[in-house]
Every structure is written in C-alpha cells, then in structure tokens.
Design a protein around this motif. Structure first.
Motif, PDB file in Angstrom:
ATOM      1  N   LEU A   1      -0.760  11.279  -9.921  1.00  0.00           N
ATOM      2  CA  LEU A   1      -0.465   9.956  -9.362  1.00  0.00           C
ATOM      3  C   LEU A   1      -0.415  10.011  -7.840  1.00  0.00           C
ATOM      4  N   GLN A   2       0.169  11.073  -7.293  1.00  0.00           N
ATOM      5  CA  GLN A   2       0.199  11.231  -5.838  1.00  0.00           C
ATOM      6  C   GLN A   2      -1.217  11.309  -5.274  1.00  0.00           C
TER       7      GLN A   2
ATOM      8  N   HIS B   1       0.808  -1.220   0.000  1.00  0.00           N
ATOM      9  CA  HIS B   1       0.000   0.000   0.000  1.00  0.00           C
ATOM     10  C   HIS B   1       0.845   1.277   0.000  1.00  0.00           C
ATOM     11  N   ARG B   2       2.049   1.171  -0.528  1.00  0.00           N
ATOM     12  CA  ARG B   2       2.942   2.326  -0.640  1.00  0.00           C
ATOM     13  C   ARG B   2       3.511   2.384  -2.052  1.00  0.00           C
ATOM     14  N   LEU B   3       4.007   3.559  -2.430  1.00  0.00           N
ATOM     15  CA  LEU B   3       4.653   3.720  -3.725  1.00  0.00           C
ATOM     16  C   LEU B   3       6.162   3.639  -3.518  1.00  0.00           C
TER      17      LEU B   3
ATOM     18  N   GLN C   1      -2.961   7.898  -5.571  1.00  0.00           N
ATOM     19  CA  GLN C   1      -2.471   6.918  -4.605  1.00  0.00           C
ATOM     20  C   GLN C   1      -3.030   7.179  -3.209  1.00  0.00           C
ATOM     21  N   ARG C   2      -3.238   8.447  -2.871  1.00  0.00           N
ATOM     22  CA  ARG C   2      -3.843   8.750  -1.570  1.00  0.00           C
ATOM     23  C   ARG C   2      -5.246   8.161  -1.471  1.00  0.00           C
TER      24      ARG C   2
ATOM     25  N   GLN D   1      -4.550   3.664  -2.477  1.00  0.00           N
ATOM     26  CA  GLN D   1      -3.653   2.945  -1.563  1.00  0.00           C
ATOM     27  C   GLN D   1      -3.225   1.576  -2.104  1.00  0.00           C
ATOM     28  N   LYS D   2      -2.707   1.560  -3.334  1.00  0.00           N
ATOM     29  CA  LYS D   2      -2.211   0.324  -3.929  1.00  0.00           C
ATOM     30  C   LYS D   2      -0.720   0.159  -3.629  1.00  0.00           C
ATOM     31  N   THR D   3      -0.207  -1.028  -3.870  1.00  0.00           N
ATOM     32  CA  THR D   3       1.229  -1.271  -3.817  1.00  0.00           C
ATOM     33  C   THR D   3       1.786  -0.968  -5.201  1.00  0.00           C
ATOM     34  N   ILE D   4       2.509   0.144  -5.331  1.00  0.00           N
ATOM     35  CA  ILE D   4       2.999   0.593  -6.631  1.00  0.00           C
ATOM     36  C   ILE D   4       4.525   0.488  -6.653  1.00  0.00           C
TER      37      ILE D   4
END
Length: 322
Positions: free
Chosen positions: A179-180, A28-30, A183-184, A187-190
C-alpha cells in the motif's frame, strides 16, 4: 481535501458517536484514523460517502458540501475497501474489479486495460488471475483484489476500513508495504481506519487519534511520537513505542552502510536497504538469526547485528550519519 465542520452524529438512542468534530484531511495523502473501539472512527469515515449522515454540521470535499451530492454517484466516485473484502463469489476477478467502471459507463477496452494495469500494479499477474474466482485465492490475494476494485474507477478518494486486520501477520505486513508503494505511485486521498498503532505509524502521512467521539490529536507520525498532546495519546501510542521511534527514527539502512560487516558465515534474514532502522530492529526481533543481510537491488551490501543497529541509532542521535 476533505473537511469536517462542527460535525455531530447522534443516534436514535441518544448516543453521540461524534461530538462537534472539526478537522481537515489533506489531499493526496494517507490519513490513518485510530482510537479504541467505539471512539467514532468508522462513523467518521462512513460520513465521507454518506453511509452515515451527520446530525449537525457539514462535510466538504474540495470545499463542496456533500449534502448537495447525489448518494449513488458520490459512492461510485469513492473507492471503498472493507475488512471482509466483499468480493462477489459468483463473479470472476475481472468482473469483480470492472464493476464500478461498467456502472460508470466506461468503454470495454478502457475498462479491460484499467483492470489489467491495476492487477499488475498490485503484484497479481492478469493472465493468471483474471478468470479466477475469489474462493480460489488466498486471503491476502483477495484483499489485493479488494484494493484493485476500489481503484478501478480512478477515484480521487479511497476509504479503507481496517482492511488488513483479518489477515495473518505476514500477509498484513506485506500488504502494508505494498500500500505504501502503491500510494507513492497513485497519490490518492486515502482515509484508513485502524486500531493498530504500529500500522498507523508505518503507513500514514497523517494520524488522527480519537476518543469518545472527539479528536484528541492530529499530526504526522513523528509529531505524535515527539509531542503527544496528552496522557491518553501518550498511553495509546505506548511509551515503549515512543522511545523506540525516538531512538531509531526514519533513517534508512543504506545511510549507514559504512557500519555493516561485509562478510558473514552464518544464516541471515534479508531486508531491503530502504528499510528504516526501526523496521530492521523489528525484523531482527522476529527472525531466528543474529544478523540481517541488507540487500540493495538484489545485491547484499552488508550484514547488520543488533549492536550495529544500535550504533546506527546513536550516530543518528548525534547527527553523525555516514
């Protein structure tokens, strides 16, 4: 969570692209993977969806070895965005985006709703873009569609291989910001491969720095800037960038509203109050104006000059914010 356990990749000519790599990429983080050309960063990323296979070692997703997973199903469960975008030119945007959900057997109404939601989420009006073809879109719009297609099947993991590097600087900066924001929400694993340190520092929660098939350092942007592991990492980040990050930090402009001039008779470039001091400095450098208009919910709350930004940075250094 993605874990590499003592992974080596050896090509038939004897070249070792990866050498006994062990690391964990947080869920769940980039995570940005960065390093010079030929360092193994793209090979590392491609191993996650079996586009490359290790010569030695094992890769785990949520502690399950991917060697036990069927290739096609694994790839359908992982979003993938590439630099060349890879949209099918003969298919509409709706058909391009819905490809993976259809392959996975989703119902048509669920697929259509998902496509519309994601287009809207990335700033593309479904009523305008659904029936268009890729060549009718700009490069930035096509790359947005590429991101939407990667998300369409609701994957837990998304791989992004230098997705913005072919775009012009303005489109690239816009997509980094989008993208930021995205992602907020999702909350995927990127896992994001890039050769651009500014990009990595801007968008990543975690950065992996590689050289010659090995990991030199892994940490948050702040950790890398504050304590580079060695001269290679320090030089790769760049001393000027390190000093700028240390001085300006991640404080938002709105935290220094008391330092802003409330009136200004000249022209000013607009910037969000949620931007950092560093981002404001970079924006002012690119602008032809002497001040930035700081905007909060469509209202200008003040005007800042280079001197004001320096004062804000010094306040931050002294711990006297406000």
């Amino acid at each position: 969570m993605i874990r590499f356990d003592n992974v080596t990749k050896r090509f038939p000519d004897g070249t070792e692209a990866l050498k006994e790599v062990s690391l964990t990429l947080p869920a769940h983080r980039l995570t940005a993977i960065i390093g010079p050309s030929g360092c193994g960063k793209t090979t590392l990323m491609k191993m996650i969806n079996k586009l490359e296979k290790p010569s030695e070692g094992e890769i785990y997703i949520d502690e399950k070895p991917i060697t036990d997973l069927e290739e096609v199903e694994l790839r359908r469960s992982i979003g993938y965005v590439i630099q060349r975008i890879g949209l099918f030119p003969h298919m509409t945007i709706a058909d391009n985006v819905s490809l993976v959900p259809r392959l996975r057997g989703w119902a048509k109404d669920k697929t259509d709703q998902r496509v519309r939601e994601l287009l809207a989420l990335t700033g593309l009006d479904p009523e305008v873009y659904l029936e268009r073809y890729p060549l009718e879109l700009s490069g930035g719009q096509q790359q947005r569609v590429g991101v939407v297609r990667a998300l369409a099947g609701d994957p837990n993991i998304i791989l992004m291989d230098e997705p913005f590097s072919a775009l012009d600087p303005i489109s690239r900066e816009q997509l980094q910001g989008e993208l930021q924001n995205l992602q907020r929400e999702i909350q995927k694993t990127i896992v994001f491969v890039t050769h651009d340190m500014d990009e990595a520092l801007k968008i990543a929660d975690t950065i992996v720095v590689m050289r010659a098939g090995q990991v030199e350092q892994i940490g948050t942007p702040d950790e890398l800037v504050a304590e580079p592991a060695n001269d290679f990492v320090r030089n790769f980040i760049g001393t000027e960038r390190i000093e700028r990050q240390r001085v300006f930090g991640e404080k938002k402009l709105k935290e220094f509203a008391g330092l802003f001039a409330l009136e200004w008779s000249g022209d000013a470039q607009k910037i969000s109050s949620g931007a950092t001091i560093e981002e404001a400095v970079l924006e002012l450098e690119k602008s032809q104006h002497s001040r930035l208009a700081v905007v909060d919910e469509d209202r200008v709350i003040g005007y800042v000059s280079e001197h004001d930004l320096l004062r804000a940075a010094l306040r931050k250094e002294e711990g006297a914010v406000g």
